[in-house]
Design an enzyme around this catalytic site. Sequence first.
Site, PDB file in Angstrom:
ATOM      1  N   LYS A 161      30.991 -16.100   9.182  1.00 54.30           N
ATOM      2  CA  LYS A 161      30.829 -14.731   8.672  1.00 54.30           C
ATOM      3  C   LYS A 161      29.758 -14.675   7.596  1.00 54.30           C
ATOM      4  O   LYS A 161      29.721 -13.743   6.789  1.00 54.30           O
ATOM      5  CB  LYS A 161      32.166 -14.223   8.112  1.00 54.30           C
ATOM      6  CG  LYS A 161      33.286 -14.104   9.133  1.00 54.30           C
ATOM      7  CD  LYS A 161      34.599 -13.757   8.423  1.00 54.30           C
ATOM      8  CE  LYS A 161      35.775 -13.676   9.384  1.00 54.30           C
ATOM      9  NZ  LYS A 161      35.613 -12.673  10.462  1.00 54.30           N
ATOM     10  N   ARG A 162      28.899 -15.719   7.504  1.00 51.01           N
ATOM     11  CA  ARG A 162      27.831 -15.793   6.511  1.00 51.01           C
ATOM     12  C   ARG A 162      28.395 -15.774   5.082  1.00 51.01           C
ATOM     13  O   ARG A 162      27.731 -15.317   4.157  1.00 51.01           O
ATOM     14  CB  ARG A 162      26.812 -14.679   6.730  1.00 51.01           C
ATOM     15  CG  ARG A 162      26.264 -14.559   8.140  1.00 51.01           C
ATOM     16  CD  ARG A 162      25.588 -15.798   8.670  1.00 51.01           C
ATOM     17  NE  ARG A 162      24.339 -16.116   7.995  1.00 51.01           N
ATOM     18  CZ  ARG A 162      23.581 -17.175   8.291  1.00 51.01           C
ATOM     19  NH1 ARG A 162      23.967 -18.020   9.255  1.00 51.01           N
ATOM     20  NH2 ARG A 162      22.478 -17.417   7.625  1.00 51.01           N
ATOM     21  N   LEU A 189      30.314 -37.880  -4.247  1.00 55.02           N
ATOM     22  CA  LEU A 189      31.698 -38.050  -3.788  1.00 55.02           C
ATOM     23  C   LEU A 189      31.976 -37.162  -2.573  1.00 55.02           C
ATOM     24  O   LEU A 189      31.372 -36.120  -2.413  1.00 55.02           O
ATOM     25  CB  LEU A 189      32.659 -37.706  -4.928  1.00 55.02           C
ATOM     26  CG  LEU A 189      32.384 -38.525  -6.194  1.00 55.02           C
ATOM     27  CD1 LEU A 189      33.207 -37.983  -7.368  1.00 55.02           C
ATOM     28  CD2 LEU A 189      32.696 -39.991  -5.933  1.00 55.02           C
TER      29      LEU A 189
END
Length: 392
Positions: free
Chosen positions: A151-152, A392
């Site tokens: 959905k951007r 990480l």
Amino acid sequence: PTARRHKFWETQPVGQFRDATDLSLPDGAIEPPTPLSEVRADPYPLPAAFEWYTCDLDDDALLADLYALLAHNYVEDDENLFRFNYSPAFLRWALRPPSFLRAWHIGVRAKESKKLVAFISGIPARIRAREDVVRMAEINFLCVHKKLRSKRLAPVLIREVTRRVHQENIWQAAYTAGVVLPTPITTCRYWHRSLNPKKLIDVGFSRLGPRMTMSRTVRLYKLPDAPLTPGFRRMELRDVAAVSRLLRAYLAKFVVAPDFDELDVEHWLLPQEDVVDSYLVESPETHEVTDFCSFYTLPSSVLNNANYATLKAAYSYYNVAIKTPLQQLMNDALIMAKQKNYDVFNALDVMENESFLKELKFGPGDGQLHYYLYNYRIRNGIKPSELGFVLL
Ligand SMILES: CCCCCCCCCCCCCC(=O)CSCCNC(=O)CCNC(=O)[C@H](O)C(C)(C)COP(=O)(O)OP(=O)(O)OC[C@H]1O[C@@H](n2cnc3c(N)ncnc32)[C@H](O)[C@@H]1OP(=O)(O)O
Ligand SMILES: CN(C)Cc1n[nH]c2ccc(-c3ccc(F)cc3OCCn3ccnc3)cc12
């Protein structure tokens, strides 16, 4: 062939694929800083049902919400067999280093349910690129709930963290991803060293080799019960100064590396149970600290197995071998990980890791990890062996 469109990334100050061969473009910042008075003052708009929510990770309940979002929606392997399962203690460690900003722990909540549905984080870091030490944001833990994908939303999260970082007069960032985006500074491969081959085969992480029995496989990966290097011991607070000297001198060899001070070393490398383990070699004769190795703890959830829910994985972190051969030092790291019941020990082909991977019976993983800098060009990129940097 029509090049892949990156509708968002084409708008960003990053190396664009179309510029890959243009050697006239200078190294360094791609865009100049904006005057702070001109940095957008208000948060970017979200879809109506959602609101920004700064996550105070001091709060155990909020930390638990972030843990749950990631445990169910964060990175999976290509075959969707495993999903990273960063622990709450690990997230606190990863997100609250010296000088961290709460404002850079950016959540998106559903207004109705108050459920956390997305997250992105930044932490401040000093990163050296060649001779240039740059204040950057390290961006990590970008996550959108599975039900809100495509959905951007990700570009909104990225623009918002960028805005908040700009407000602190910081104009560069570092991040990694398993996906190819404009434009990696380097592309690393990851390698796995079996510690518990029976479990790894049972969960589908590994397969029994051709002409191999299970007992022969268990024998192949067997390790001693104790480290072999005289003077090998856990790092303690009193070792911070010596380890900082050792690490700073070592990281100076790489093209891109963190510029760690003693406070950074204390945060990132002092052992924390089931988060980060670090060991050093103290010469029995001179009591000098001559070598250092470390790994962090990142379990993966096993997504569909009758016998196991979790894979306990150790990830090679920062290692400095001066007096002890690196292969011997890393073998002692493997021995410690086996002692602490890890199932697998992972390593990227960064720094000097190539020199021990095959000899210590690491096998190649099935994917790549791409490293990126935001608003900072390094023409032609670098080799993994020129990278002194683990995210990480
Ligand atoms: C000066 C300070 C600057 C600070 C900011 C620096 C930059 C920091 C950048 C962030 C660094 C994060 C590092 C990090 O956290 C470590 S990489 C781990 C990222 N997280 C995951 O993979 C978790 C599972 N996946 C998801 O949650 C979603 O799929 C995500 C949220 C990944 C994308 O949500 P979605 O619903 O699947 O997709 P849309 O919303 O529809 O958006 C599609 C657009 O997003 C682009 N995209 C996809 N994955 C990306 C990724 N991993 N980095 C950057 N961009 C990524 C994609 O190319 C496309 O743009 P394009 O059309 O231009 O191609
Ligand atoms: C770095 N940090 C940003 C998390 C992150 N994001 N995207 C990733 C893609 C690969 C690796 C990775 C790095 C080192 C390694 F030895 C294995 C890896 O992934 C194996 C595949 N996998 C994914 C989940 N469970 C297993 C990490 C990441």
